[in-house]
Design an enzyme around this catalytic site. Structure first.
Site, mmCIF file in Angstrom:
data_model
loop_
_atom_site.group_PDB
_atom_site.id
_atom_site.type_symbol
_atom_site.label_atom_id
_atom_site.label_comp_id
_atom_site.label_asym_id
_atom_site.label_seq_id
_atom_site.Cartn_x
_atom_site.Cartn_y
_atom_site.Cartn_z
ATOM 1 N N HIS A 1 24.570 49.797 32.776
ATOM 2 C CA HIS A 1 25.469 50.005 31.636
ATOM 3 C C HIS A 1 25.545 48.721 30.814
ATOM 4 C CE1 HIS A 1 28.106 47.876 34.390
ATOM 5 N NE2 HIS A 1 29.037 47.786 33.470
ATOM 6 N N LYS B 1 21.759 42.305 37.767
ATOM 7 C CA LYS B 1 21.815 41.003 38.418
ATOM 8 C C LYS B 1 22.124 41.188 39.889
ATOM 9 C CE LYS B 1 21.514 36.574 37.783
ATOM 10 N NZ LYS B 1 20.800 36.488 39.078
ATOM 11 N N LYS C 1 31.667 43.718 41.346
ATOM 12 C CA LYS C 1 32.068 42.319 41.206
ATOM 13 C C LYS C 1 31.909 41.851 39.763
ATOM 14 C CE LYS C 1 29.448 40.756 44.591
ATOM 15 N NZ LYS C 1 28.794 39.785 45.486
ATOM 16 N N ASP D 1 34.451 40.534 34.646
ATOM 17 C CA ASP D 1 34.025 40.656 33.250
ATOM 18 C C ASP D 1 32.739 39.875 32.968
ATOM 19 O OD1 ASP D 1 34.295 41.837 30.770
ATOM 20 O OD2 ASP D 1 35.439 40.181 29.918
ATOM 21 N N LYS E 1 20.085 44.706 43.650
ATOM 22 C CA LYS E 1 19.827 43.955 44.879
ATOM 23 C C LYS E 1 18.428 44.282 45.357
ATOM 24 C CE LYS E 1 22.150 41.000 47.398
ATOM 25 N NZ LYS E 1 23.045 39.976 46.827
#
Length: 347
Positions: free
Chosen positions: A95, A100, A124, A129, A136
């Site tokens: 989104h 990451k 997280k 934010d 992962k």
């Protein structure tokens, strides 16, 4: 309630959560089942309190990973034999891009684990934010059992496969170190990606974070996770309502700390707690542990660990443990830091 009898260790689990267990006889849910367990509880609360903002079907879409890839890689060992290595990458949400999340090397890596870790990365990032989705990756091997040359060949092949399949790039998916990997592996990935796409992508070095400084990394990255752990605990221990609830005192000065795991997170956390005036009395690793009620010196202990890869033989602690090192987990302390693999606390 009758269904609960199928599972061991169910006394501490809410009856309405029994459906999260998929393996009859298992001591506890799988990692992804545990993550979904908490997600389901949060979703239930949202639906009850903010029914105009979310719907059940939207929450179901948010919960599941959007893309998961598994592939097998050939590795020619130093002795000439060929070994097949399993590898994974899960993109839980894009989104916001890039995705990451780290890459771990461990013998028990599997698909449900990377899916769970990717989901946690999404949550997280959202809670803090940070404008990234969660992802992962994992390679199923024990890095201690492979030579540097073999690890480089595996890592470069992993980077090549991710690149070919659109799972790597500064605007797509940016991995980082995790358990079993570090700056060395990140530099191999960066170099492989830049070799393929560097002539057309001025930002090719940004395909990975956690690189060494001389490879475009940033100062402060190695200690970031341990420092974040320290700051989180420090904030908690400076919260009056929390310390009053648990009958302790404000601040970290003089507090005793036990840390499970002495890798990148645990060793740096030890340093920062010690500098704050806490007493780190116990350190537990997979093959040994140390305990000293007067406190353990981080620098001296880390030098010994890096040289010997065990605490056995360390002379500056009151107690040194071998395979029975988990006993230290149960010693009295003010703060217990689980800085190792997930599900370490299971009793």
């Amino acid at each position: 309630m009758k269904a609960l009898g199928m599972f061991k260790g169910m006394a501490a689990v809410k009856p309405n959560l029994a459906r999260c267990f998929s393996v009859p006889g298992a001591d506890e849910p799988s990692f992804i089942e545990q993550v979904n367990l908490y997600f389901n509880e949060a979703a239930k609360y949202l639906l009850a309190t903010r029914p105009k903002d979310v719907t059940k079907d939207l929450l179901e879409f948010i919960k599941v990973p959007k893309t998961v890839i598994k592939f097998n890689m050939p590795l020619r060992r130093d002795n000439g034999t060929i070994e097949v290595i399993e590898a994974y990458r899960a993109q839980h949400s894009y989104h916001r891009v890039p995705c990451k999340g780290g890459i771990r090397y461990a013998a028990d890596v599997d698909q449900q684990e990377v899916e769970a870790l990717a989901a946690l990365m999404t949550f997280k990032n959202a809670c803090s934010d940070v404008p990234f989705g969660g992802a992962k990756g994992g390679v199923k091997l024990d890095p201690k059992k492979y030579s540097v040359g073999e690890l480089e060949r595996v890592t470069r092949r992993y980077a090549l496969e991710l690149s070919k399949k659109g799972f790597l790039g500064a605007a797509i998916d940016v991995p980082a170190p995790d358990m079993g990997t570090g700056g060395r592996e990140m530099s191999w990935i960066k170099d492989t990606y830049a070799y393929i796409f560097g002539q057309n992508d001025v930002n090719s070095s940004a395909c990975i974070t956690g690189k060494p400084l001389n490879q475009g990394g940033i100062d402060g990255r190695p200690e970031a996770t341990g420092l974040g752990t320290f700051y989180g605990v420090k904030e908690l221990m400076n919260t009056p309502a929390f310390v009053e609830q648990y009958g302790t005192t404000l601040g970290l000065q003089g507090k005793t700390v036990i840390i499970q795991g002495f890798g990148n997170v645990g060793s740096w956390a030890h340093k920062f707690f010690q500098e704050e005036g806490s007493l780190v009395t116990g350190i537990i690793e997979y093959n040994s542990a140390v305990y000293d009620e007067k406190g353990l010196d981080q620098k001296d202990l880390l030098e010994y660990w890096l040289k010997n890869k065990t605490f056995i033989g360390y002379k500056k602690a009151q107690h040194v443990y071998g395979k029975d090192g988990m006993e230290v987990m149960y010693k009295e302390c003010d703060i217990l830091i689980p800085a190792t693999i997930e599900k370490s606390i299971n009793k």
